[in-house]
Design an enzyme around this catalytic site. Structure first.
Site, PDB file in Angstrom:
ATOM      1  N   ASP A  61       0.819  -1.217   0.000  1.00 36.31           N
ATOM      2  CA  ASP A  61       0.000   0.000   0.000  1.00 36.31           C
ATOM      3  C   ASP A  61       0.850   1.262   0.000  1.00 36.31           C
ATOM      4  O   ASP A  61       2.068   1.217   0.168  1.00 36.31           O
ATOM      5  CB  ASP A  61      -0.944   0.004   1.213  1.00 36.31           C
ATOM      6  CG  ASP A  61      -0.259  -0.490   2.491  1.00 36.31           C
ATOM      7  OD1 ASP A  61       0.951  -0.242   2.651  1.00 36.31           O
ATOM      8  OD2 ASP A  61      -0.931  -1.116   3.317  1.00 36.31           O
ATOM      9  N   ASN A  68      -7.724  -3.220  14.387  1.00 32.81           N
ATOM     10  CA  ASN A  68      -9.098  -3.530  13.992  1.00 32.81           C
ATOM     11  C   ASN A  68      -9.170  -4.695  13.010  1.00 32.81           C
ATOM     12  O   ASN A  68     -10.219  -4.941  12.407  1.00 32.81           O
ATOM     13  CB  ASN A  68      -9.778  -2.295  13.384  1.00 32.81           C
ATOM     14  CG  ASN A  68      -9.075  -1.792  12.127  1.00 32.81           C
ATOM     15  OD1 ASN A  68      -8.088  -2.375  11.662  1.00 32.81           O
ATOM     16  ND2 ASN A  68      -9.579  -0.702  11.564  1.00 32.81           N
ATOM     17  N   HIS A 111      -7.342  -5.050  10.191  1.00 33.82           N
ATOM     18  CA  HIS A 111      -7.065  -4.759   8.785  1.00 33.82           C
ATOM     19  C   HIS A 111      -5.727  -5.364   8.357  1.00 33.82           C
ATOM     20  O   HIS A 111      -4.811  -5.528   9.163  1.00 33.82           O
ATOM     21  CB  HIS A 111      -7.121  -3.257   8.491  1.00 33.82           C
ATOM     22  CG  HIS A 111      -5.951  -2.458   8.969  1.00 33.82           C
ATOM     23  ND1 HIS A 111      -6.055  -1.507   9.953  1.00 33.82           N
ATOM     24  CD2 HIS A 111      -4.646  -2.435   8.582  1.00 33.82           C
ATOM     25  CE1 HIS A 111      -4.882  -0.940  10.154  1.00 33.82           C
ATOM     26  NE2 HIS A 111      -3.995  -1.489   9.338  1.00 33.82           N
ATOM     27  N   GLU A 166      -9.643  -2.067   5.354  1.00 33.41           N
ATOM     28  CA  GLU A 166     -10.312  -1.812   6.613  1.00 33.41           C
ATOM     29  C   GLU A 166     -11.558  -2.691   6.760  1.00 33.41           C
ATOM     30  O   GLU A 166     -12.058  -3.253   5.781  1.00 33.41           O
ATOM     31  CB  GLU A 166     -10.719  -0.337   6.691  1.00 33.41           C
ATOM     32  CG  GLU A 166      -9.567   0.654   6.592  1.00 33.41           C
ATOM     33  CD  GLU A 166      -8.805   0.812   7.900  1.00 33.41           C
ATOM     34  OE1 GLU A 166      -8.916  -0.076   8.766  1.00 33.41           O
ATOM     35  OE2 GLU A 166      -8.108   1.828   8.055  1.00 33.41           O
TER      36      GLU A 166
END
Length: 242
Positions: free
Chosen positions: A67, A136, A138, A143
């Site tokens: 990313d 979380n 990801h 996400e």
């Protein structure tokens, strides 16, 4: 899923580097998928040490990062391209023409993402994909969502991710709100996936990744379906998996 217990961050980093090093030794022209963030830094430091000791040769290796922040050029000190140079590429004998990171400076999200999908597919997908995991759940910048993503796409970062990444910026307001990221399907196309995690803050995400229901609200849970996934985590990150 194979889970490897590490005693602490240093042990986790050493074990992960050993697996990556073995891949490079077995296939000197291998394709590596790489990750950024604080978790893999120790792994990269161990790979640099192995190179400096004469045990590794990266001259034929090609890399594809997960990313990049949207809106940052490659030479921006906060970009992931810059991060990789600082933490790995500038310290080994890799041909930097063979290192690839999504082009965050391209304002045309569709064009930038489709181009990255094209070159990753042409490379045959990673032989080994290194991943961290967010608090979380990801992976990459995929996400929590209502569905699993496919190819590279532009994502709006959640507030929890922005807050977690703000430690690398002068102010939280400086953290980009969007990023280009490989999709879940692209990650799953890797021959092997190697996940590293450390610290108590990652414990719930690691548990949900390994033992929770497979659902897009925890993107990493899809890795339960990968035929060759290895998780290396320290005692704190595995504290809920006992």
């Amino acid at each position: 899923m194979r889970i490897i217990h590490a005693t602490d961050y240093e042990d986790m980093s050493r074990k992960a580097a050993n697996i990556i090093a073995a891949q490079v030794v077995m296939d000197p022209a291998c394709v590596l998928g790489l990750a950024t963030g604080s978790t893999p830094i120790g792994t990269y430091q161990n790979l640099i040490k192995a190179y400096e000791a004469g045990d590794l040769d990266f001259s034929q290796v090609s890399t594809y990062n997960l990313d990049e922040y949207r809106g940052l050029s490659h030479d921006d000190p906060q970009s992931y391209h810059y991060f990789m140079k600082e933490n790995l590429f500038d310290h080994i004998n890799i041909d930097q023409a063979n290192t690839h990171v999504p082009d965050g400076s391209d304002p045309d999200a569709e064009a930038a993402c489709s181009e990255y999908d094209r070159i990753v597919e042409e490379a045959g997908y990673p032989d080994l994909q290194l991943l961290g995991i967010g608090n979380n759940g990801h992976i990459g910048f995929n996400e929590p969502d209502t569905c699993f993503s496919k190819g590279t796409h532009c994502v709006d970062l959640t507030e929890s991710t922005i807050e977690a990444n703000s430690r690398l910026f002068d102010n939280i307001e400086d953290v980009p709100r969007q990023a280009y990221t490989m999709g879940i399907q692209t990650i799953m196309n890797a021959y092997m996936v190697l996940v590293v995690a450390n610290g108590e803050k990652k414990a719930q995400a690691v548990h949900d990744m390994c033992f929770g229901p497979i659902q897009p609200s925890c993107p990493a849970s899809i890795l339960q379906l990968h035929p060759n996934c290895v998780v290396i985590a320290d005692e704190a990150a595995l504290s809920l998996c006992k």
